[in-house]
Structure formats: C-alpha cells, structure tokens
Design an enzyme around this catalytic site. Structure first.
Site, PDB file in Angstrom:
ATOM      1  N   LYS B 204       7.122  45.239   2.151  1.00 19.87           N
ATOM      2  CA  LYS B 204       6.798  46.667   2.241  1.00 19.87           C
ATOM      3  C   LYS B 204       7.694  47.472   1.307  1.00 19.87           C
ATOM      4  O   LYS B 204       8.905  47.503   1.493  1.00 19.87           O
ATOM      5  CB  LYS B 204       7.002  47.191   3.660  1.00 19.87           C
ATOM      6  CG  LYS B 204       6.557  48.654   3.788  1.00 19.87           C
ATOM      7  CD  LYS B 204       6.987  49.302   5.080  1.00 19.87           C
ATOM      8  CE  LYS B 204       8.342  49.983   4.987  1.00 19.87           C
ATOM      9  NZ  LYS B 204       8.383  51.145   4.086  1.00 19.87           N
ATOM     10  N   SER B 257      19.533  51.725   3.989  1.00 20.35           N
ATOM     11  CA  SER B 257      20.730  52.358   4.528  1.00 20.35           C
ATOM     12  C   SER B 257      21.381  51.501   5.606  1.00 20.35           C
ATOM     13  O   SER B 257      20.726  50.676   6.250  1.00 20.35           O
ATOM     14  CB  SER B 257      20.362  53.713   5.129  1.00 20.35           C
ATOM     15  OG  SER B 257      19.596  53.513   6.297  1.00 20.35           O
ATOM     16  N   THR B 258      22.668  51.706   5.795  1.00 16.55           N
ATOM     17  CA  THR B 258      23.384  51.000   6.853  1.00 16.55           C
ATOM     18  C   THR B 258      22.815  51.384   8.215  1.00 16.55           C
ATOM     19  O   THR B 258      22.697  50.551   9.111  1.00 16.55           O
ATOM     20  CB  THR B 258      24.886  51.318   6.752  1.00 16.55           C
ATOM     21  OG1 THR B 258      25.387  50.704   5.555  1.00 16.55           O
ATOM     22  CG2 THR B 258      25.664  50.764   7.937  1.00 16.55           C
ATOM     23  N   GLU B 278      21.087  44.244   2.726  1.00 17.41           N
ATOM     24  CA  GLU B 278      21.848  44.911   1.655  1.00 17.41           C
ATOM     25  C   GLU B 278      21.892  46.383   2.022  1.00 17.41           C
ATOM     26  O   GLU B 278      20.880  47.061   1.953  1.00 17.41           O
ATOM     27  CB  GLU B 278      21.131  44.769   0.309  1.00 17.41           C
ATOM     28  CG  GLU B 278      21.026  43.376  -0.224  1.00 17.41           C
ATOM     29  CD  GLU B 278      22.336  42.844  -0.758  1.00 17.41           C
ATOM     30  OE1 GLU B 278      23.347  43.581  -0.715  1.00 17.41           O
ATOM     31  OE2 GLU B 278      22.342  41.691  -1.195  1.00 17.41           O
ATOM     32  N   CYS B 312      23.198  51.992  -4.201  1.00 17.27           N
ATOM     33  CA  CYS B 312      24.021  51.656  -3.040  1.00 17.27           C
ATOM     34  C   CYS B 312      25.439  51.297  -3.462  1.00 17.27           C
ATOM     35  O   CYS B 312      26.386  51.532  -2.727  1.00 17.27           O
ATOM     36  CB  CYS B 312      23.391  50.516  -2.258  1.00 17.27           C
ATOM     37  SG  CYS B 312      22.843  49.162  -3.284  1.00 17.27           S
ATOM     38  N   GLU B 409      28.252  58.099   2.583  1.00 14.35           N
ATOM     39  CA  GLU B 409      27.439  57.831   1.397  1.00 14.35           C
ATOM     40  C   GLU B 409      26.514  59.017   1.145  1.00 14.35           C
ATOM     41  O   GLU B 409      25.715  59.376   2.000  1.00 14.35           O
ATOM     42  CB  GLU B 409      26.624  56.557   1.622  1.00 14.35           C
ATOM     43  CG  GLU B 409      25.872  56.122   0.396  1.00 14.35           C
ATOM     44  CD  GLU B 409      25.118  54.809   0.603  1.00 14.35           C
ATOM     45  OE1 GLU B 409      24.570  54.607   1.706  1.00 14.35           O
ATOM     46  OE2 GLU B 409      25.063  54.009  -0.344  1.00 14.35           O
TER      47      GLU B 409
END
Lengths: 296, 499, 288
Positions: B204, B257-258, B278, B312, B409
């Site tokens: 996706k 994202s984390t 990741e 990132c 971030e």
C-alpha cells in the site's frame, strides 16, 4: 616565517558540489545574458612561441569586433600576450577600453632568478600592460618555502605599480585542493588582485572544482577583510556551456558583486567563438556552423 | 588607463555581506510533462489485473505545488485486501514458488531495466504527485529505484551465501506499507528484497503519493511478472490497518512515523507475524572546528533541505563546536540565500513543495512552537509561489536540548542549531533522543571519526557527508527509529526464515 | 571428632556486581525434588528490576567499549570458574532432580556453551559485518553494535544450561542484561552469579533476579530503558500479547526463542548474538 594554515578540503564533497551546480539549467534570456557576460569577461589570449606582430594585431581586431554581423556585443575584457607583444597590442587597442594583459615572470615555468622576473614584469608594465599575470614558484611552494613564494609575489606586486596583478597558481602542479587553497590564501595575503588557475601549458588546466576551491578562498578572504579579490580560470575552457557553468559557480559562491570583468575573467582563446555561435543561435534559433565565425 | 583598472574594494567592515540578489537570474526551466499520461482515475492492482474497489469509493490526490487535483485512486477496503492477500497466497504457493530462483531474479532484472527505460516519466510523475524537485526525482530517487531492483535481482539465486550455517526460506505473503516522502524508492526497498527472497507482496502506497506505485503496477504487467506476486492497493490508514490485521499475512514491513510504527507493533502483539519497521529520526550533525567547513556547510544543506526535509534520516539538528559556530552559521545563511525554492518541475528548483496541506500545517505549527520556545528564526529571502504548499528553508538558533523543536521530528526544512565545547558533550547531545536512525560527523581527523562513530547510537553514520543512499548499504535504526535493516546483504534478513 | 553442622548458603540476587537481598524483603520457598525446603529465595520486586536496569545501563557503555578479544577472555574466564566450582553446580542440580550423570552433562554443556560464545566474540563481526561496494566515491562498511540493555526470562526447565545459553550470547555481543532466573529452580543461577562475580565480568553487565515471572513480566516488557526482551518459554497467549504491546512503547526488540531442548543443535549459533545487535553503517568519502 609566514604561517599559512592548512584548510582541510574534502575532495569528494567539492566535486559533488560542482556536479550539483552543473545541473543548473540556463535557458532563454538568462542564457543570452550569461553568454554576453562571458564575452565581456574574456582575456583573449595568445601565448605561443610563434606569436608575431601579425597574429597579435589580428587578435586585437577580434577583441574589438568579435563578430561583424552582431551589433551590441560587449567587448572582451583584455587581450593577453607575452611581454614582447605588449607594445603592439597596446597600440592596436588604444581607445578601445580593452586592457592589455601580459604574462610575465619567466612564464610559464617561472624558473628564472627573481631579478629577471622583476625586470620582465617592469618591462611589460613599461610597454603599457594594464594587467600582469605572474606565475608562482611551484617548486618552492611544494617544498614548503612559503615565505619565499610570499616574498616573490609581494616583489612582483611592487614591480607592477598601477597594473593589476593576477597570480597564477598553476593548480595542475599542486595536486591537491588543500594546496590550491593554501596557495590561494598565500597569494591573496601577498597582494594579488586576482588569483588565476593555470598557465594553460600544463594539463589539467582550469577545472571547476579547483575554481570552486579558489572562489571559496576568495570568499573567506572577503569575510575576513572585506576585500574583494578577482578570479580567473584559464586553460581548457572551450565551450559556452563550460563558461556558463563557471558563471554559476561564481554566482552561487560569491554572488552578484563578482559577476563582472572587474572580478572575474576567463583566460581563453577558442572560447570566444563558441560563445559567439551560441549567441547567434539564441538570436536566430538556428544551430551554427564554424564557417561563419572568424578564426584568428 | 581606462576606468576598469581602478580597484574599487568593498568597505572593510565586519558587516560586509555577500549579495546574492543577483544581477543574473535563472529563467524558468520547467521539465516537460508532455510525455507523461495521468489517467482520470486508477483502480486497484490485484492478481495481475486492474480491478474496481469493492465499495466503489475513490479519493483524490493533489499536486502540492498547485493545490490542484491530479487524479483519483481507488480506496481498498477489507474485501479488497482479502482478495489481494488471497491472490498473493495463491501465487506464493503456486507459480512463484515453483520458479527457479534465477528466474525470479530475471523478473527483477527486467523490472530494473524497464524502470531505466521509463525513468524520466517516473521522475516527472513523482515530482507532480509529491512535490519533490525534479532534480532529485531524476538524479536520486529513480536511479536508486532501478539500482535497488538490480541489486536484489542478483541475490535471488545466491541467498544461501548470505546466511552462513543456515538455510533461508521465504516467509510467505508480505504486507508492505510505505510513506509519502520517497514513494517509488520506498516501494523498491520493499518489493525488491521481498521478491528476491521468494515472497509475494501486498503493498500500500501512501494516500498522497500513490501515482508512481500505480504506474509501477502497469510496468509489472508489462514485465510479465506472474499474477498475484505483486499486488498494489491504495487507501489511507484504514486500508493499512486491514493489511496489518489480516490473518493470512506472514510479515509486515512498514516505513513511516514512529507513532504508527508503535501502533503496528501493538496490533501484531501476540501473533507470530514477522515485522520490520523503518521509523522516524532526529539526526544530529556534529561539526568539529577541524572540519572542512565549506563542504560541511554543503553537507548540512543536503542533510536538511533535501526533499524539503521530508526525510526520516534528515540531519535536523546541527551541533557545532563553539569555536567555529559563527563562521558555520554565517556560511550556512549565505548558502541558503542561493537555494531556489518553488516549482518542483523546474530543473533549477532546490526545495520543492511540502507534500500535503497536512504536513504544511505541521511544519508551520513547529515553527510557531520554536518561536514560542524562544528560538531565533532565520529564513531565506526567496519568493514563494502564490499557490501550493511552500515553506522557506529555516534555521532555528538559540534553542536548547529541552525544546520541542530539538526533541521532536518536524519532517520539514527546519534545522535547529546548538553548540558544543567537547567531543563528549557533542556525543551526549546527539544520542540524547529516543531515536537512533542517522547522524553525521565532520572532522578532518580520521581517528576522531572512528571514535565518534563508535559512540553514536544510530544505524547510519555519515562521516564528512550526509544523506547518501545505495542499494548495497544497509539502512535502519536503533531504538525507536525501527527494527531491522533495509538494503544490502543485511536487508535480506527481513524477508527470510532461517532454518 | 565433633559433628560439623553444615552452613547453609543464603541465596541473594546479583545486581550491579553486588549480592543484595530484595529491597522488598520478600522471599519464596525453594524445595528440592523431595519437597524439602532448601532455601528461601529472594522474591524480586519491580524496584529490584528497576535497580538492575540502572546497573545494566551504567555498565553498558564500558562493556560495549571493551575490545572483542577482552570480552572473549572474560567469557572464557567464566567457563574456567565454572569448571572449578562444578561440584557445587552438580550438587544443586541433583538436588532438584537431575541424576548425577545429567547434572554432570548439564555443567559440561554449560561450560562448553560459554567457550563457544567466548570464541565468537572476535568473529561474529567478521562474519556478519560487511564492506558495501557503493556506487559513489565513499568507503562504506557495516558493523554490528550491541543493542543495549537486554531483559530476559531464562527458561524454567533448564535452570543452568538454559540460563547460560541466554546470557552468554547477549554479553558476548557487548550488551548488558537483566535476567530472571528459572522460577522453580533459582538457586543455581545465584551460584552462577558468584562465578560471574569472580570472573572479571564488570558489575552490572549481568544482573540476575529471582522471583515470579507473573509479577515481573510486564515490567520487563514495559521498561523504557530496556532495548530488547528475550523470552524462552512460550507465554500464555494473553501474556504474550501483553508483552508485545508493552514492548511497542519504546519499539523494544522482541526476541522469542521457544526452545525446549537446550542441548539441541539449534540452541547455539551466532544468530543468538546477532539477535541482539544493531547494524551500524558508516560512510566516508574517498579522496585526496
């Protein structure tokens, strides 16, 4: 003893930066403007053992009128010749506003006693040279005799009097960007008005990464002193495309104040015709043949 | 003597400035879009066919540089995901598993070559859909995409050499969810190793950047890859959740994202599903006084303004030795004045459009937070286009480790600047974050690089460079920046079970 | 000759290179295979765990900074110390139902396992690291680097070999750890701690708690300064889910090795080391 600090230079990053600048795409009006700017910054050069009065006169005529059919072309900045040809060039260019530049100091090797090199310089200036292109003692530089190199430049500067001094580093013999940087710093400290890459007699001559390193040296000198030093890449610049790439280097490293022939020059001979071809192409939309541009 | 021999030096003053408001401006140099075709809408790619979504719903995507609608994508819902997984399962157990490994590799080689043939088209589409400068999509993203397929193609019949003492086996059906910052490159990072190891995939793309993925689906069809091996389904978070939670998926690979990474890890709790993640980062760049300063400044530019800072591993924190801080900042400011911000399709653009309205708001919110926290802000003087989502490259100085702009971030063209006095202090600051994706260090001293490098807790250490990528080079994070590596020999581990 | 009354050993825990009692003052009874009380073991609390993690964290940088040869020497030293105290280990194992031969075999295998990983300390980097031929003018290499602080549940059914098999690869790779010993058979883990303590292993590198998994499991999984969690006995599906969920709070690496036979071939290999390693890739320009 003079202490010239070693400024670390990362070769890979310098070359990457040049590659990135080379990806600039210069089109239409900005291209024409660049081409005309390049023409106005040219030191039209002949430095051959077989140079003669006739050859120099032809070159001066080309300098005054680069192309018969295109009006409003800028004049080149200077004609660059050996000291013995300065008088001829000076006479031909009288009243044109075009400078006479002379290589001196036992060009291209510089391997003559300093007294001879000073005399060589004085001769050129007396013959009417507005600008003197000297070479540094590369052997002395590479063996760490920085004081000697410094003193020689200072002596030649003094011999120049009113004439502008361009200091040729002969970067092709310096091997590393760190040496190029160090020689640039040394030349500027010793009184250079311009720093110049090459004699054109050694390969490689001017390269863009070397030019970038020198422009960055000029920038640091400006940050430090507020003084503007000029830059002259010479040798191996043959195409209009290359010339524009150099101008981009200047624009994005030093900015607008250096984008004129007071602070930037090209040392070249065949470059002029390619620039003219591109100007004509831009104006007519037609790709050009060499037959329509005078070979001088 | 003519007037030009007169030396007109600038005043010798500490205020003497370089002037980048040039007498010579670059005319627009737009990349042509004539040769690319964007359909009115795109269907789902399942079992080798383009099929309509079961609920018949579509969502639109905009060009962030203009704010105008570009096309529509199908929204995949539970039924569609189920269909895609079934087709991937069928392919995994059937045709794909029966192929000789070298044949699997040859399909990947074929994809790589076809990508090279159509490189410019993909680059233009990537810039139109995502807002990144054509210079980057053309010179970085798409060449790396092809290189990635090339690299992993070669592994397909050599896997036994990668795992000494073990026999690698494919995992099965992999669900892969990718972000919007490097749409096609992240697709390559996911699909190439998965297929090389013998898996099949349901992928996706991000909802704001699905265009090149759907073009890639067309290419997959052209390449004759067996049906069901690659399935591409479009949709937003809910679609992703359907993939994560599908019972017949053996492995989840996620880049994003984390925050979402943690949700995925939670969703997979108690299952035997494998996963690789990741996630985010807050990369530091440590600049020592003995660094090659001009090249370091260029490195900073690449670290934080590459892809509008939507990276990132972006170097978003500059930690510079006090003795050279003023010099570095001065040079950085001058360099920023030469950045061309604007139309992503202009070949001279350095910084393109912020990917979406959403992200545009997020970055602006952080600028506000920074200012409220007492930061001094410096931005390029450049003019921004009237439409679309653009943000000027920004420096925030006078910030401290405790500030949110230093901790969180931002994912935009915003760099914070701190100083240090000793190497230990620099290392402590760099590591003082829950993230651990990438860091940079600039010094001319080799032994110092190895020392600092060994102490930095991050999956990538860029020494005297930044934001370099290569298919042979493993990439991934420590701590909350993720689990597992992508790229290189190590990247194979995420797609095999070892027996 | 007067009769000698045996001195009974007090089994405390091993935290930060010291042998403290649990801060909670709690204990649980440990029986031999004949249901006779043989010791009161510490019943570790979550605060003991917290203290152990702090010790492990402060020991991490130093241990990870040791060179590989040195870590190998120390692991070998643990094996030496174990060999010299094998009678005590064997006695403790037979007390909990091992036959004499089984006990000897378990100690032998534990010593061999230590030596196996001692030998790997300076080799896994060579086998699993790489130099990556990137297409630009850069030198690029990937090294393994320890994940950090690892929390682990040693297997209940294999109190010595299982424990050693868990601890050895974790510390061989430069990590520090906090291990919960076998819940029913904790004593041998403390004897192992004594071996560690006399083997040049810096304090805090290995911390051993005794107590109840049920009480501690969620703290192991949820602690934000623990980088990885290893589980070796398959938990109930509810606990399994809970552990994974808590682990996600800081993207903890979950290493699940549901091994029933610690003598089996696949109970030792270098992948036990790499499970607790991060790949770190360094780029550097190549130029003059």
């Amino acid at each position: 003893m003079i202490d010239i600090p070693t400024i670390p230079i990362d070769q890979v990053a310098v070359e990457e930066r040049v590659k990135r600048l080379n990806s600039r795409s210069i089109k239409k009006g900005s291209k024409v403007q660049a081409l005309k700017m390049a023409l106005s910054m040219m030191d039209l050069t002949t430095l051959e053992g077989k140079d003669s009065k006739g050859k120099v006169i032809q070159l001066c005529n080309k300098a005054k009128q680069p192309h018969a059919q295109i009006p409003d072309l800028p004049k080149v900045a200077a004609v660059c010749v050996y000291p013995t040809m300065v008088g001829i060039a000076k006479k031909e260019l009288q009243g044109s506003g075009i400078h006479v530049a002379s290589v001196a100091t036992a060009f291209p090797s510089g391997m003559a006693p300093l007294s001879v090199r000073i005399a060589d310089t004085k001769f050129a200036v007396e013959e009417g040279a507005d600008e003197v292109d000297m070479v540094i003692s590369r052997g002395a530089f590479l063996s760490g005799e920085y004081q000697q190199v410094f003193d020689e430049i200072a002596a030649i500067k003094e011999a120049c009097g009113e004439a502008h001094l361009k200091v040729i580093l002969e970067t092709g013999e310096l091997h590393t960007y760190e040496n190029v940087r160090k020689a640039s710093d040394l030349a500027m400290d010793a009184g250079a008005d311009f720093i110049k890459t090459s004699t054109g007699k050694i390969s490689p001559a001017a390269t863009q990464p070397v030019t970038l390193v020198m422009l960055e040296a000029i920038r640091d000198y400006f940050y430090k002193t507020g003084k503007m030093i000029g830059m002259k890449p010479a040798g191996g610049i043959r195409t209009a495309k290359q010339a524009i790439q150099y101008l981009i280097l200047v624009k994005e490293t030093l900015g607008a104040d250096w984008l004129n022939n007071q602070y930037f020059r090209f040392g070249a001979s065949s470059l002029a015709n390619d620039v003219l071809r591109q100007i004509v192409k831009q104006e007519t939309g037609l790709y050009q043949s060499g037959d329509y541009f005078s070979l001088d | 003597m003519s007037e030009t021999t007169e030396t007109t030096y600038k005043p010798t003053s500490p205020n003497s400035k370089l002037d980048f408001a040039s007498v010579w401006e670059y005319d627009p140099a737009p990349e042509s879009t004539d040769h690319v075709e964007v359909k009115e809408k795109y269907e789902l790619f399942i079992d080798g066919k383009f099929v309509k979504p079961s609920k018949g719903r579509y969502f639109s995507t905009t060009n962030p540089a203009t704010g105008k609608k570009l096309t529509e994508f199908a929204e995949a819902t539970q039924k569609d995901i189920d269909k895609a997984v079934k087709s991937a399962r069928k392919a995994f157990e059937g045709e794909w598993s029966e192929l000789a490994p070298k044949t699997r590799g040859k399909y990947l080689f074929r994809i790589a070559r076809m990508l090279q043939e159509r490189a410019r088209e993909f680059a233009v589409l990537e810039s139109m859909d995502g807002g990144k400068p054509i210079r980057e999509s053309r010179d970085v993203d798409i060449p790396l995409v092809a290189a990635h397929f090339f690299y992993y193609a070669g592994w397909a019949d050599k896997l036994e050499y990668a795992f000494p003492g073990k026999t690698p086996e494919p995992i099965g059906v992999c669900g892969q969810i990718i972000p919007w910052n490097f749409p096609l490159l992240m697709l390559a990072w996911k699909i190439a190793p998965a297929l090389a190891c013998g898996n099949t995939v349901v992928l996706k793309p991000a909802e704001t950047t699905s265009l090149t993925a759907m073009k890639f689906a067309e290419l997959v069809k052209d390449a004759g890859v067996p049906d069901g091996v690659i399935n591409i389904v479009t949709g937003a978070g809910q679609t992703g959740a359907e993939i994560v939670n599908h019972k017949d998926i053996d492995k989840i690979a996620f880049t994003g994202s984390t925050r979402v990474g943690k949700i995925i890890q939670q969703s997979l709790a108690g299952t035997d599903k494998r996963y690789s993640l990741e996630l985010g980062g807050k990369g530091a760049m440590i600049i020592f006084e003995d660094a090659p300063i001009d090249q370091a400044v260029e490195g900073i530019i690449n670290a934080i303004f590459f892809n509008q800072g939507h990276v990132c591993c972006a170097g978003s924190r500059l930690i510079v030795q006090e003795s050279v801080a003023d010099k570095v900042v001065q040079k950085l400011k001058d360099r920023m004045q030469t950045l061309v911000v604007g139309d992503p399709l202009d070949k001279n653009t350095d910084v393109g459009a912020i990917n979406s309205e959403n992200q545009f708001n997020t970055v602006n919110k952080y600028l506000e937070i920074g200012i409220n926290e007492g930061a001094d802000i410096y931005q390029c003087d450049c003019e921004l286009p009237a439409d679309g989502y653009f943000i000027r490259p920004t420096l925030l100085t006078n910030v401290s480790q405790s500030n949110r702009v230093v901790q969180e971030e931002i994912f935009g063209p915003v760099l914070t600047i701190q100083t240090f006095r000793t190497a230990d202090e620099a290392i402590t600051k760099a590591n003082n974050t829950p993230y651990g994706l990438a860091n940079g260090v600039w010094t001319d001293k080799g032994s110092k690089i190895f020392k600092i490098g060994s102490k930095l807790r991050s999956g990538v250490v860029w020494a005297n460079t930044y934001n370099k990528f290569d298919p042979t080079s493993p990439f991934g994070g420590y701590k909350e920046s993720g689990v597992g590596r992508e790229g290189g020999l190590q990247g194979l581990s995420a797609y095999v079970n070892l027996k | 000759m007067s009769e000698h009354l045996e001195i009974l050993k007090t089994y405390k825990m091993y935290i930060g290179g010291a042998f403290p009692r649990t801060e909670s003052g709690r204990f649980y009874k440990v029986f031999n295979n004949e249901d006779e009380l043989i010791a009161n073991a510490c019943l570790a609390s979550r605060k003991d765990f917290r203290n152990a993690v702090e010790s492990a964290r402060s020991a991490f940088s130093g241990w990870n900074g040791r060179n590989a040869y040195n870590r190998g020497q120390i692991l070998y030293r643990i094996a030496e110390m174990m060999e010299s105290r094998r009678n005590e280990f064997e006695k403790e194992l037979t007390a909990i139902g091992f036959t004499t031969n089984e006990a000897r075999a378990d100690v032998n295998a534990s010593i061999d396992r230590l030596i196996y990983y001692a030998g790997w300390t300076d080799k896994y980097q060579q086998v699993f690291g790489s130099v990556n031929p990137v297409a630009s003018s850069h030198f690029n290499f990937s090294l393994m680097d320890a994940t950090g602080v690892v929390a682990a549940f040693a297997p209940d059914a294999s109190p010595l070999l299982g424990l050693v098999s868990v601890v050895a690869p974790i510390i061989a790779g430069g990590n520090t750890c906090v291990v919960l010993a076998s819940e029913p058979y904790p004593l041998v883990s403390i004897t192992f701690a004594e071996v560690l303590n006399s083997s040049d292993v810096p304090g805090g590198v290995v911390n051993i708690l005794t107590g109840k998994k049920e009480e501690l499991a969620e703290h192991f999984a949820g602690h934000m300064d623990v980088n990885a969690l290893m589980i070796t006995d398959k938990p109930s599906s509810e606990l399994h889910k809970k552990l994974d969920e808590l682990a996600s709070e800081n993207v903890k690496r979950m290493v699940k090795k549901f091994i029933t036979d610690w003598y089996a071939k696949d109970a030792q290999d270098p992948y036990f080391i790499t499970d607790f390693q991060e790949t770190k890739t360094t780029w550097h320009p190549v130029g003059f």
